[in-house]
Design a protein around this motif. Structure first.
Motif, PDB file in Angstrom:
ATOM      1  N   GLY A 299      10.338  -7.706  21.945  1.00 41.32           N
ATOM      2  CA  GLY A 299      10.156  -7.972  23.366  1.00 41.32           C
ATOM      3  C   GLY A 299      11.311  -8.737  23.958  1.00 41.32           C
TER       4      GLY A 299
ATOM      5  N   TYR B 173      14.860  -4.891  24.968  1.00 39.58           N
ATOM      6  CA  TYR B 173      13.675  -4.305  25.577  1.00 39.58           C
ATOM      7  C   TYR B 173      13.650  -4.606  27.071  1.00 39.58           C
ATOM      8  CZ  TYR B 173       8.878  -3.098  26.474  1.00 39.58           C
ATOM      9  OH  TYR B 173       7.750  -2.530  26.987  1.00 39.58           O
ATOM     10  N   SER B 174      14.021  -5.810  27.448  1.00 44.53           N
ATOM     11  CA  SER B 174      14.044  -6.182  28.859  1.00 44.53           C
ATOM     12  C   SER B 174      15.044  -5.323  29.621  1.00 44.53           C
ATOM     13  CB  SER B 174      14.409  -7.654  29.019  1.00 44.53           C
ATOM     14  OG  SER B 174      13.416  -8.471  28.468  1.00 44.53           O
TER      15      SER B 174
ATOM     16  N   THR C 152      15.925  -2.227  28.947  1.00 40.11           N
ATOM     17  CA  THR C 152      15.298  -0.914  29.117  1.00 40.11           C
ATOM     18  C   THR C 152      14.226  -0.980  30.203  1.00 40.11           C
ATOM     19  OG1 THR C 152      15.620  -0.478  26.767  1.00 40.11           O
ATOM     20  CG2 THR C 152      14.057   0.930  27.916  1.00 40.11           C
ATOM     21  N   ASP C 153      13.443  -2.035  30.172  1.00 39.38           N
ATOM     22  CA  ASP C 153      12.390  -2.194  31.168  1.00 39.38           C
ATOM     23  C   ASP C 153      12.991  -2.334  32.569  1.00 39.38           C
ATOM     24  OD1 ASP C 153       9.675  -2.264  31.714  1.00 39.38           O
ATOM     25  OD2 ASP C 153       9.627  -4.456  31.740  1.00 39.38           O
TER      26      ASP C 153
ATOM     27  N   TRP D 244       3.284   3.069  31.674  1.00 39.87           N
ATOM     28  CA  TRP D 244       4.437   2.548  30.921  1.00 39.87           C
ATOM     29  C   TRP D 244       4.202   1.079  30.551  1.00 39.87           C
ATOM     30  CZ3 TRP D 244       8.527   3.701  28.173  1.00 39.87           C
ATOM     31  CH2 TRP D 244       9.472   2.722  27.948  1.00 39.87           C
ATOM     32  N   MET D 245       3.696   0.295  31.487  1.00 36.40           N
ATOM     33  CA  MET D 245       3.443  -1.126  31.219  1.00 36.40           C
ATOM     34  C   MET D 245       2.361  -1.295  30.153  1.00 36.40           C
ATOM     35  SD  MET D 245       3.689  -2.587  35.127  1.00 36.40           S
ATOM     36  CE  MET D 245       2.740  -4.022  34.755  1.00 36.40           C
TER      37      MET D 245
ATOM     38  N   HIS E 290       1.637   0.838  27.775  1.00 37.88           N
ATOM     39  CA  HIS E 290       2.245   1.246  26.503  1.00 37.88           C
ATOM     40  C   HIS E 290       3.123   0.129  25.934  1.00 37.88           C
ATOM     41  CE1 HIS E 290       4.278   3.640  23.486  1.00 37.88           C
ATOM     42  NE2 HIS E 290       5.439   3.298  24.027  1.00 37.88           N
ATOM     43  N   SER E 291       3.927  -0.485  26.789  1.00 39.47           N
ATOM     44  CA  SER E 291       4.804  -1.572  26.331  1.00 39.47           C
ATOM     45  C   SER E 291       3.991  -2.747  25.810  1.00 39.47           C
ATOM     46  CB  SER E 291       5.692  -2.042  27.474  1.00 39.47           C
ATOM     47  OG  SER E 291       6.489  -0.996  27.937  1.00 39.47           O
ATOM     48  N   GLN E 292       2.944  -3.112  26.510  1.00 38.92           N
ATOM     49  CA  GLN E 292       2.101  -4.225  26.088  1.00 38.92           C
ATOM     50  C   GLN E 292       1.397  -3.894  24.770  1.00 38.92           C
ATOM     51  OE1 GLN E 292       2.090  -7.185  27.641  1.00 38.92           O
ATOM     52  NE2 GLN E 292       0.862  -7.959  25.959  1.00 38.92           N
TER      53      GLN E 292
ATOM     54  N   LYS F 220       2.509  -1.939  22.397  1.00 38.90           N
ATOM     55  CA  LYS F 220       3.503  -2.017  21.334  1.00 38.90           C
ATOM     56  C   LYS F 220       3.730  -3.469  20.916  1.00 38.90           C
ATOM     57  CE  LYS F 220       7.889  -0.646  21.891  1.00 38.90           C
ATOM     58  NZ  LYS F 220       9.013   0.213  22.258  1.00 38.90           N
TER      59      LYS F 220
END
Length: 142
Positions: free
Chosen positions: A48, A52-53, A55-56, A99-100, A102-104, A106
């Protein structure tokens, strides 16, 4: 009386030596703890963290530009029917929410893995401590 004082000094010296050894052990354990904490921080950072930031942020900018583009296209031209642009906006927001989630998910999975491994290590340490306590109590009985 004179004999007690040197004996007392020997006990004091021995006690001071024991305290120094305990202090060194505690400092060593603190250092090991700090190293493990830094390793965990770096692992969590890789999941995280900055990469990752980045990409986000790129995905967020992409979604914002798409929505702004559709708003400008709707205002300046009648290229799309009036409610199609609204539906496309709702679709883009829905995709962003997915998307959010899915990220959370992961991140939560990785966090669960870390906590599970910590629990395993704690249980392992607990069983080792119990084994050592049994060994010590059996030696005391002898």
């Amino acid at each position: 009386m004179h004999n007690k004082k040197p004996n007392g000094d020997a006990n004091d010296t021995e006690m001071i030596q024991d305290l120094k050894e305990k202090r060194e052990d505690i400092l060593r354990e603190i250092q090991e703890y700090n190293q493990e904490r830094e390793q965990i921080k770096s692992m969590l950072g890789s999941v995280g963290g900055e990469r990752y930031s980045k990409t986000d942020k790129i995905i967020n900018i992409f979604f914002v530009l798409l929505i702004i583009g559709f708003i400008i296209l709707e205002i300046t031209t009648d290229f799309l029917p009036p409610y199609i642009s609204l539906e496309i906006g709702v679709l883009l927001v829905s995709i962003k929410i997915i998307w959010m989630i899915h990220s959370q998910h992961k991140f939560n999975h990785f966090q669960f893995w870390i906590l599970n491994s910590l629990e395993f290590r704690m249980n392992n340490m607990y069983s080792r401590i119990k084994k050592i306590e049994r060994m010590l109590s059996s030696q005391d009985e002898k």
